[in-house]
Design a protein around this motif. Structure first.
Motif, PDB file in Angstrom:
ATOM      1  N   SER A 118       0.815  -1.226   0.000  1.00 26.62           N
ATOM      2  CA  SER A 118       0.000   0.000   0.000  1.00 26.62           C
ATOM      3  C   SER A 118       0.841   1.266   0.000  1.00 26.62           C
ATOM      4  CB  SER A 118      -0.945   0.006   1.208  1.00 26.62           C
ATOM      5  OG  SER A 118      -0.204   0.106   2.411  1.00 26.62           O
TER       6      SER A 118
ATOM      7  N   LYS B  66       3.351   1.758  -1.848  1.00 27.21           N
ATOM      8  CA  LYS B  66       3.769   1.932  -3.255  1.00 27.21           C
ATOM      9  C   LYS B  66       5.268   2.200  -3.404  1.00 27.21           C
ATOM     10  CE  LYS B  66      -0.740   3.517  -4.908  1.00 27.21           C
ATOM     11  NZ  LYS B  66      -1.553   3.188  -3.755  1.00 27.21           N
TER      12      LYS B  66
ATOM     13  N   ASN C 286      -7.075 -10.062  -6.919  1.00 26.55           N
ATOM     14  CA  ASN C 286      -6.049  -9.028  -7.086  1.00 26.55           C
ATOM     15  C   ASN C 286      -5.668  -8.328  -5.791  1.00 26.55           C
ATOM     16  OD1 ASN C 286      -6.050  -9.396  -9.967  1.00 26.55           O
ATOM     17  ND2 ASN C 286      -8.033  -8.346  -9.995  1.00 26.55           N
TER      18      ASN C 286
ATOM     19  N   VAL D 168      -2.217  -4.187   2.925  1.00 29.20           N
ATOM     20  CA  VAL D 168      -2.955  -4.617   1.731  1.00 29.20           C
ATOM     21  C   VAL D 168      -2.048  -4.493   0.520  1.00 29.20           C
ATOM     22  CG1 VAL D 168      -4.924  -4.107   0.239  1.00 29.20           C
ATOM     23  CG2 VAL D 168      -5.141  -3.867   2.722  1.00 29.20           C
TER      24      VAL D 168
ATOM     25  N   LYS E 145      -1.663  -5.106  -3.756  1.00 25.04           N
ATOM     26  CA  LYS E 145      -2.488  -5.209  -4.965  1.00 25.04           C
ATOM     27  C   LYS E 145      -1.668  -5.808  -6.101  1.00 25.04           C
ATOM     28  CE  LYS E 145      -6.418  -3.343  -4.846  1.00 25.04           C
ATOM     29  NZ  LYS E 145      -7.675  -4.078  -4.667  1.00 25.04           N
ATOM     30  N   ARG E 146      -2.348  -6.592  -6.914  1.00 24.51           N
ATOM     31  CA  ARG E 146      -1.679  -7.260  -8.039  1.00 24.51           C
ATOM     32  C   ARG E 146      -1.391  -6.274  -9.158  1.00 24.51           C
ATOM     33  NH1 ARG E 146      -1.488 -12.659  -9.562  1.00 24.51           N
ATOM     34  NH2 ARG E 146      -3.226 -13.282  -8.205  1.00 24.51           N
ATOM     35  N   LEU E 147      -0.246  -6.488  -9.805  1.00 20.01           N
ATOM     36  CA  LEU E 147       0.125  -5.708 -10.985  1.00 20.01           C
ATOM     37  C   LEU E 147       0.198  -6.639 -12.185  1.00 20.01           C
ATOM     38  CD1 LEU E 147       3.010  -3.653  -9.337  1.00 20.01           C
ATOM     39  CD2 LEU E 147       0.815  -2.742 -10.044  1.00 20.01           C
ATOM     40  N   ILE E 148      -0.176  -6.109 -13.345  1.00 19.57           N
ATOM     41  CA  ILE E 148      -0.087  -6.915 -14.574  1.00 19.57           C
ATOM     42  C   ILE E 148       0.563  -6.057 -15.639  1.00 19.57           C
ATOM     43  CG2 ILE E 148      -2.066  -8.406 -14.101  1.00 19.57           C
ATOM     44  CD1 ILE E 148      -3.736  -6.511 -15.881  1.00 19.57           C
TER      45      ILE E 148
ATOM     46  N   LYS F 252       0.837  -3.855 -18.918  1.00 24.03           N
ATOM     47  CA  LYS F 252      -0.110  -2.874 -19.462  1.00 24.03           C
ATOM     48  C   LYS F 252      -0.807  -3.432 -20.674  1.00 24.03           C
ATOM     49  CE  LYS F 252       1.745   1.404 -17.786  1.00 24.03           C
ATOM     50  NZ  LYS F 252       2.611   2.534 -17.967  1.00 24.03           N
TER      51      LYS F 252
ATOM     52  N   LYS G 291      -5.439  -6.670 -19.707  1.00 22.21           N
ATOM     53  CA  LYS G 291      -6.518  -6.996 -18.743  1.00 22.21           C
ATOM     54  C   LYS G 291      -7.438  -8.066 -19.282  1.00 22.21           C
ATOM     55  CE  LYS G 291      -6.697  -3.043 -15.830  1.00 22.21           C
ATOM     56  NZ  LYS G 291      -7.224  -1.745 -15.553  1.00 22.21           N
TER      57      LYS G 291
ATOM     58  N   GLU H  36       0.736  -2.281 -14.585  1.00 21.64           N
ATOM     59  CA  GLU H  36      -0.401  -1.492 -14.123  1.00 21.64           C
ATOM     60  C   GLU H  36      -1.219  -2.377 -13.197  1.00 21.64           C
ATOM     61  OE1 GLU H  36      -2.688  -0.421 -17.580  1.00 21.64           O
ATOM     62  OE2 GLU H  36      -3.231  -2.487 -18.021  1.00 21.64           O
ATOM     63  N   TYR H  37      -2.154  -1.761 -12.488  1.00 20.86           N
ATOM     64  CA  TYR H  37      -2.958  -2.522 -11.547  1.00 20.86           C
ATOM     65  C   TYR H  37      -3.921  -3.449 -12.280  1.00 20.86           C
ATOM     66  CZ  TYR H  37      -1.191   0.825  -8.220  1.00 20.86           C
ATOM     67  OH  TYR H  37      -0.369   1.600  -7.457  1.00 20.86           O
ATOM     68  N   ALA H  38      -4.116  -4.631 -11.715  1.00 21.32           N
ATOM     69  CA  ALA H  38      -5.087  -5.561 -12.283  1.00 21.32           C
ATOM     70  C   ALA H  38      -6.490  -4.975 -12.163  1.00 21.32           C
ATOM     71  CB  ALA H  38      -4.996  -6.906 -11.583  1.00 21.32           C
ATOM     72  N   ASP H  39      -6.813  -4.352 -11.018  1.00 19.69           N
ATOM     73  CA  ASP H  39      -8.068  -3.586 -10.939  1.00 19.69           C
ATOM     74  C   ASP H  39      -7.778  -2.173 -10.452  1.00 19.69           C
ATOM     75  OD1 ASP H  39      -9.155  -5.847  -8.320  1.00 19.69           O
ATOM     76  OD2 ASP H  39      -7.772  -4.173  -8.164  1.00 19.69           O
ATOM     77  N   GLU H  40      -7.474  -1.977  -9.201  1.00 20.54           N
ATOM     78  CA  GLU H  40      -7.090  -0.643  -8.741  1.00 20.54           C
ATOM     79  C   GLU H  40      -6.069  -0.764  -7.625  1.00 20.54           C
ATOM     80  OE1 GLU H  40     -10.904   0.884  -7.583  1.00 20.54           O
ATOM     81  OE2 GLU H  40     -10.765  -0.042  -5.614  1.00 20.54           O
ATOM     82  N   GLY H  41      -5.325   0.287  -7.423  1.00 17.77           N
ATOM     83  CA  GLY H  41      -4.282   0.237  -6.408  1.00 17.77           C
ATOM     84  C   GLY H  41      -4.859   0.366  -5.014  1.00 17.77           C
ATOM     85  N   ALA H  42      -4.078  -0.082  -4.035  1.00 15.60           N
ATOM     86  CA  ALA H  42      -4.486   0.086  -2.647  1.00 15.60           C
ATOM     87  C   ALA H  42      -4.290   1.548  -2.263  1.00 15.60           C
ATOM     88  CB  ALA H  42      -3.644  -0.805  -1.732  1.00 15.60           C
ATOM     89  N   THR H  43      -5.139   2.043  -1.394  1.00 20.01           N
ATOM     90  CA  THR H  43      -4.978   3.421  -0.918  1.00 20.01           C
ATOM     91  C   THR H  43      -3.771   3.468   0.015  1.00 20.01           C
ATOM     92  OG1 THR H  43      -7.371   3.610  -0.954  1.00 20.01           O
ATOM     93  CG2 THR H  43      -6.157   5.347   0.192  1.00 20.01           C
ATOM     94  N   THR H  44      -2.947   4.475  -0.185  1.00 23.12           N
ATOM     95  CA  THR H  44      -1.784   4.639   0.685  1.00 23.12           C
ATOM     96  C   THR H  44      -2.186   5.456   1.897  1.00 23.12           C
ATOM     97  OG1 THR H  44      -0.329   4.607  -1.234  1.00 23.12           O
ATOM     98  CG2 THR H  44       0.586   5.466   0.803  1.00 23.12           C
TER      99      THR H  44
END
Lengths: 155, 167, 355
Positions: free
Chosen positions: A37, A39, A127, A145, A147-150, A152, A155, C32-40
């Motif tokens: 989270s 980043k 994800n 938390v 999050k998955r990255l893929i 570009k 999707k 890029e994010y698969a759906d959306e990034g986590a909030t920091t």
């Protein structure tokens, strides 16, 4: 009767096989590139000899502002490993799939203070991961938390 | 009766001292392991692995369960594919099914630039006994590539072990 | 169907699954994010913060000092007073226990609950023969604090956060076989709003209701935690309660230097009559050097050496046990005064921590 017994063995075997395959597919959902989270890093989780490991593959700030050189594991308790580059560093280790979207028996290393914590990972959805690092009991810990990255446009 | 107790006491003392016997070193050949990273490989961090069993290099009659002290004296890396881009760093790790993966050493960019592929070893190596006593071991080499490589890439590690077993 | 072919294909299936395994790599900047990034969210910690103590056990002791006590006749707060008794206090000290356990600890909220226990014994020369009831009471019994507290750290986004802390302290010269009225529990609270501009700095401002210097007060708070770029020097300030500079000798050893305010309001059962609560309001400033050192794993030693400077040691009679607010300017009567000479103090403890 003999034919029936053989068919029964085959069907039971196929059933067990599909369960194992299903379990294996679920376990491998952890594999991929993930972002915490904050980043600040990206971590690639892969499978080696049946266990799951995560290594840092990208840093938002790859250069140490004090030394001007790529960041290394300067807080490692073992003096001889303080110069290991953080890029490529295995901060998640030894996770084993324990079913129901959870991986346990692993550890997570915090390069900011050189501490290794026990850890469990839970797949919240395809994800999203909850990664909890703790000391002794799960109570003494913190969940982040990821999050998955893929790639570009894929999707 | 008094001889019975004295004899048993003597036997007990002998057993205790036998159990606390000194460890003795054993000689093994340099172990050469070829790890492989399956391509295509891209710029950044990649991993090459190989599974092995230390039992195969132990002298006849010596079981890995007898190991009491293990140290790595040296690891020399070499690249099999000379056409592949040269990685600018390597980290060497060991793992086994029932233990934690541990860093054994690493190779800095400065060493690679002067063609010195001798790995800087970790000081703390107590974990090696448990790893080598496990049913099998995995050698893991993480390396950082500066360019793409669309084929497999192999890294050979020649490991010089210092092993001791209980008498 | 040939049964052998069937059985063979049954075992072939897992091999086919493995052969399909392939990974698709890419340059990690092109992800890029698969759906959306986590909030920091802002982290409750900064780099180089002193270890967070989950559980702490310590022993505190002071060197001998002189205690002067007035008559119990009632005084205005700024009145001068005469010494009725002057005694030597040979020993002041006792056990301190503290537990601070995370209930929820996630990137978007941290909620901790804790409990603490502190005991202070006095050994006062000639306390009984002096005939002074205050000295006799302090010498005969010990002062105890049993408290419960809760802390919530709520980040609003990646830079701003709120902190709320609430505390209930049961203070007095009770024992665990002889409790006094729980209606005498003292309540404190603090609220802060702050910012975390980068990984080595967090600051906050707020207000608190506190008994830190003995009696009830409402004061502003300033928090300022900072670590230098080289992660050696820094500050940990929660003014006015405490302020420390720090220096990390290495990752396992930390020196802190500064001060801390300590105090509380204690019900003295033996001096309380007619439903009133006779309370000792004691407060002290403790400038000190503190050494924190890793022992093994997540167990750390902490040792303090400093001076205990008396801020206040007064007595109030609370009618029907009801608290009142005097603050810095109130003129409610003080029942009696004591003054304590400055002493050295030492504290040694072991903590179970998180870095």
């Amino acid at each position: 009767m003999k034919k029936f017994k053989i068919l029964a063995i085959i069907f039971v075997g196929l059933f067990l096989l599909t369960s194992m395959v299903g379990d294996s597919e679920d376990a491998d959902k952890l594999v991929g590139v993930w972002e915490p989270s904050n980043k600040k890093i990206k971590v690639k989780i892969d499978k080696i000899s049946g266990k799951y490991y995560g290594k840092i593959v990208w840093l938002r700030e790859p250069i140490d502002p004090v030394t001007g050189k790529p960041k290394t594991d300067k807080n490692n308790p073992d003096e001889s490993l303080k110069d290991v580059p953080l890029k490529g560093f295995r901060m998640l280790k030894d996770f084993v799939y324990s079913g129901n979207g959870e991986w346990s028996e692993g550890t997570i290393y915090d390069p900011q203070n050189g501490s290794t914590y026990s850890s469990v990972i839970k797949l919240k959805d395809e994800n999203t991961l909850d990664i909890r690092g703790f000391i002794g009991l799960k109570t003494f810990g913190r969940t982040d938390v990821w999050k998955r990255l893929i790639m570009k446009n894929k999707k | 009766m008094k001889y019975f107790f004295k004899t048993n006491l003597l036997v007990l003392v002998v057993i205790v001292f036998w159990g606390c016997g000194e460890s003795e070193p054993i000689q093994t050949d340099l172990q050469k392991l070829e790890t492989i990273a399956v391509g295509p490989l891209f710029e950044g961090v990649n991993t090459a692995t190989v599974e092995f069993d230390i039992q195969k290099i132990l002298p006849t009659g010596v079981k890995k369960e007898q190991l009491t002290e293990v140290r790595i004296k040296g690891i020399q890396l070499s690249l099999v594919n000379t056409e592949a881009p040269t990685p600018n760093s390597f980290t060497v790790l060991l793992a086994s099914p029932n233990t934690s993966m541990k860093e054994c050493g690493f190779l800095k960019e400065e060493s690679i630039k002067i063609n010195n592929y001798k790995v800087s070893l970790a000081e703390e190596q107590e974990f090696l006994v448990e790893i080598l006593q496990d049913k099998m071991q995995t050698l893991v080499i993480d390396f950082n590539l500066e360019g793409d490589w669309y084929d497999d890439l192999s890294v050979t590690a020649a490991i010089d072990w210092e092993l001791k077993i209980k008498n | 169907m040939n049964i052998k072919v069937l059985l063979f294909s049954f075992f072939l299936v897992p091999l086919l699954m493995v052969a399909q395994d392939e990974e698709d790599y890419s340059m990690y900047d092109d992800l890029e994010y698969a759906d959306e990034g986590a909030t920091t969210f802002a982290s409750p910690k900064i780099i180089g913060l002193s270890p967070n103590r989950f559980i702490n056990v310590a022993w505190d002791v002071q060197s001998p000092y002189t205690m002067n006590t007035s008559d119990t006749i009632g005084y205005l707060p700024d009145a001068s007073w005469e010494i009725k008794e002057s005694s030597n206090v040979n020993y002041t000290g006792g056990l301190r226990l503290n537990a601070n356990i995370p209930i929820i600890s996630r990137n978007n909220i941290v909620w901790q609950m804790g409990a603490n226990y502190m005991n202070t014994n006095f050994s006062i020369d000639d306390a009984d023969s002096s005939g002074d009831p205050i000295l006799s009471e302090l010498n005969r019994t010990s002062l105890s604090t049993t408290g419960l507290f809760t802390t919530v750290f709520k980040p609003l986004n990646d830079k701003q956060f709120l902190i709320f802390q609430g505390q209930a302290d049961y203070n007095g010269n009770y024992t665990f076989t002889d409790f006094h009225s729980f209606g005498l529990t003292k309540y404190s609270a603090a609220v802060l709003w702050g910012k975390r501009p980068h990984d080595r700095l967090q600051w906050a401002i707020g207000a608190s209701r506190t008994y830190r210097v003995g009696e009830l007060n409402y004061v502003p708070i300033i928090m300022y935690n900072w670590t230098s770029k080289k992660e050696k020097w820094g500050t940990e300030i929660l003014f006015p309660a405490k302020a420390n500079g720090k220096y990390w000798m290495n990752k396992n050893s930390l020196i802190m230097f500064g001060y801390e305010l300590e105090g509380g309001s204690y019900h003295l059962e033996g001096l309380s009559n007619n439903g009133n609560s006779f309370e000792l309001r004691r407060g002290a400033v403790r400038p000190r050097i503190e050494w924190n050192r890793k022992l093994v794993g997540f167990f750390w030693l902490n040792a303090q050496l400093g001076t205990r400077i008396n801020y206040g040691f007064t007595y109030d009679e609370l009618e029907n046990g009801k608290e009142f607010f005097r603050g810095f300017f109130g003129q409610q009567e003080i029942a009696a005064f004591s003054s304590l000479g400055t002493s050295l103090y030492g504290l040694v403890g072991i903590s179970f921590v998180s870095l």
